[in-house]
Design a protein around this motif. Structure first.
Motif, PDB file in Angstrom:
ATOM      1  N   VAL A  40      47.082  37.149  29.385  1.00  0.00           N
ATOM      2  CA  VAL A  40      46.766  35.739  29.622  1.00  0.00           C
ATOM      3  C   VAL A  40      45.285  35.464  29.353  1.00  0.00           C
ATOM      4  O   VAL A  40      44.924  34.402  28.853  1.00  0.00           O
ATOM      5  CB  VAL A  40      47.167  35.334  31.052  1.00  0.00           C
ATOM      6  N   GLU A  41      44.415  36.433  29.680  1.00  0.00           N
ATOM      7  CA  GLU A  41      42.987  36.285  29.387  1.00  0.00           C
ATOM      8  C   GLU A  41      42.768  36.137  27.885  1.00  0.00           C
ATOM      9  O   GLU A  41      41.938  35.335  27.444  1.00  0.00           O
ATOM     10  CB  GLU A  41      42.209  37.490  29.917  1.00  0.00           C
ATOM     11  N   ALA A  42      43.499  36.911  27.091  1.00  0.00           N
ATOM     12  CA  ALA A  42      43.363  36.816  25.632  1.00  0.00           C
ATOM     13  C   ALA A  42      43.773  35.431  25.146  1.00  0.00           C
ATOM     14  O   ALA A  42      43.128  34.838  24.270  1.00  0.00           O
ATOM     15  CB  ALA A  42      44.210  37.894  24.964  1.00  0.00           C
ATOM     16  N   ILE A  43      44.860  34.901  25.720  1.00  0.00           N
ATOM     17  CA  ILE A  43      45.292  33.546  25.364  1.00  0.00           C
ATOM     18  C   ILE A  43      44.207  32.536  25.737  1.00  0.00           C
ATOM     19  O   ILE A  43      43.902  31.612  24.968  1.00  0.00           O
ATOM     20  CB  ILE A  43      46.616  33.205  26.073  1.00  0.00           C
ATOM     21  N   LYS A  44      43.590  32.724  26.915  1.00  0.00           N
ATOM     22  CA  LYS A  44      42.541  31.820  27.375  1.00  0.00           C
ATOM     23  C   LYS A  44      41.335  31.840  26.449  1.00  0.00           C
ATOM     24  O   LYS A  44      40.739  30.798  26.157  1.00  0.00           O
ATOM     25  CB  LYS A  44      42.129  32.204  28.803  1.00  0.00           C
TER      26      LYS A  44
END
Length: 447
Positions: free
Chosen positions: A351-355
């Motif tokens: 999810v951090e990568a998506i953010k």
């Protein structure tokens, strides 16, 4: 210069690599010491208060930070590292959100069976805090800290919401952290006395009181439940306990979205409407508490926008802390805990990568949804494996490293907390009373 800002604040050096490793090591030591001390129980009237290792972690870390000038440099957590601890707290709480989401997904059938009473009483939990706490905070002269202190009961998920929207170094961040600390130190004792007293009046159905006890905190629920069950027939204790657990689960899950989309916007809006009116009724209402810049403003900016390296450091702190807590208090082998934490970190990293690719994505919301979906049994091919690996991670094991980081972060803001003083304690306890009484009142309509 703003008198609330120490003259030395502007020259605080950025933490070095060795300092960051020192913060990691000292935090793990604090977690280990807190878990070795273990829980402490004592009676308060008809109820029982349980003081958990997370409280010892908070107190040990805060004392460690305050005593920085008296400690050897090899173990010193100076103001710069205390500021970094606040940023690591922001990132570390995301792992907690994953554990919460996985727990929710696995327990969805239980939530569905809880009925409409459990759903509607959530409005009491969501708005009871600000209904009682916000006007009192404004009358006592508290500024924007009042929003953070009264939009919720101030548990871990609420820290994440404020961190994402305002940053923990903001007035709202100081308010929610003050609520969190007050709830951790005094909350269990306070709600045990309150719940026992209200139960003794015999004006509410015990099931309503049980729903009111589910404020979204395991320790607060346990304290309130002990006081309530001591005053009901033995054959009713099992039912009351189940209802309180379901309510606490629902508050932890649905309550997160209630506070994110309803109570926080409502609290901020009401602050804008009420502060000009109620603030005039007290001279302290003009005190520049909320407008004061944080003592380490340079770290505050960095803390809210962590580099990738510091984000990884936060994950290491949480992984180490949870593994230690799981091993010492719950006797879970280190390797099994590491396997579970690896799954949690992978979900957060995804999810951090998506953010980072899509900065406008609401991180906390997406993370909660993804974790919940991953936790629904049989929904995805790998769900059962995820639940098997993370199921041995005790929920409370996550709170000890979180409280240790919070303790270090609090140490740097003591001058600002001193300005708020007894007022923020009174407001925080009033907000806790509001969530219990609000949910109990609404649940009573169904009983």
């Amino acid at each position: 210069m703003n008198p609330a800002v120490p003259a030395t604040a502007a020259v605080t050096a950025a933490p070095s690599a060795s300092g960051k490793l020192r913060l990691l090591a000292v935090t793990i030591v604090v977690v280990a010491l807190a878990e070795l001390i273990g829980p402490a129980n004592f009676q308060v009237g008809p109820g029982k208060v349980v003081l958990l290792p997370m409280l010892w972690a908070l107190l040990l870390a805060a004392a460690w930070g305050i005593a920085q000038r008296r400690l050897p440099s090899a173990v010193r957590i100076d103001t710069g590292l205390q500021g970094l601890a606040g940023g690591l707290l922001d990132a570390g709480l995301l792992l907690f959100i994953v554990k919460l989401g996985l727990t929710v997904g696995a327990a969805l059938p239980m939530v569905r069976q809880a009925g409409w009473a459990l759903f509607f009483q959530e409005f009491g939990h969501a708005f009871g805090t600000l209904a009682l706490g916000l006007p009192l905070a404004l009358l006592l002269g508290i500024k924007r800290e009042a929003v953070g202190a009264t939009f919720s009961v101030g548990r871990e998920g609420n820290l994440v919401i404020i961190s994402e929207k305002y940053g923990m170094a903001s007035p709202e961040g100081r308010g929610v952290l003050a609520e969190y600390i007050t709830g951790t130190v005094l909350g269990a004792l306070f709600i045990a006395v309150l719940a026992g007293f209200v139960a003794s009046l015999n004006i509410f159905d015990p099931r309503s009181l049980a729903m009111g006890a589910g404020v979204g905190s395991g320790s607060l629920m346990a304290a309130a439940l002990g006081a309530i069950t001591a005053q009901v027939p033995p054959e009713q204790v099992k039912q009351i306990t189940a209802i309180a657990a379901a309510s606490n689960l629902l508050t932890s899950v649905v309550g997160f979205y209630f506070t994110l989309f309803l109570s926080l916007p409502a609290c901020s809006w009401l602050y804008g409407k009420l502060e000009p009116v109620l603030g005039r009724l007290t001279q302290r209402g003009r005190a520049p508490v909320a407008e004061a810049a944080p003592a380490n403003a340079s770290q505050a900016v960095a803390a809210h926008a962590l580099s990738l390296a510091d984000t990884v450091l936060a994950w290491l702190v949480m992984v180490g802390g949870v593994v230690i807590a799981n091993a010492l208090s719950y006797k879970v082998p280190v390797l099994e805990s590491l396997e579970g934490m690896a799954v949690v970190v992978v979900i957060v990293a995804l999810v951090e990568a998506i953010k980072r690719l899509l900065p406008r994505v609401p991180l906390v919301l997406v993370l909660s949804v993804v974790a919940t979906v991953f936790g629904i049994p049989g929904l995805l091919p790998f769900t059962d494996t995820v639940l098997a690996l993370t199921g041995k991670l005790n929920f409370l094991a996550f709170t000890t490293p979180v409280l240790a980081l919070a303790g270090f972060s609090v140490a740097k803001d003591l001058p600002l907390f001193r300005q708020l003083g007894w007022r923020i304690v009174v407001v925080s306890l009033t907000a806790t009373a509001g969530t219990f009484l609000g949910a109990t009142l609404i649940a009573e309509f169904f009983h």
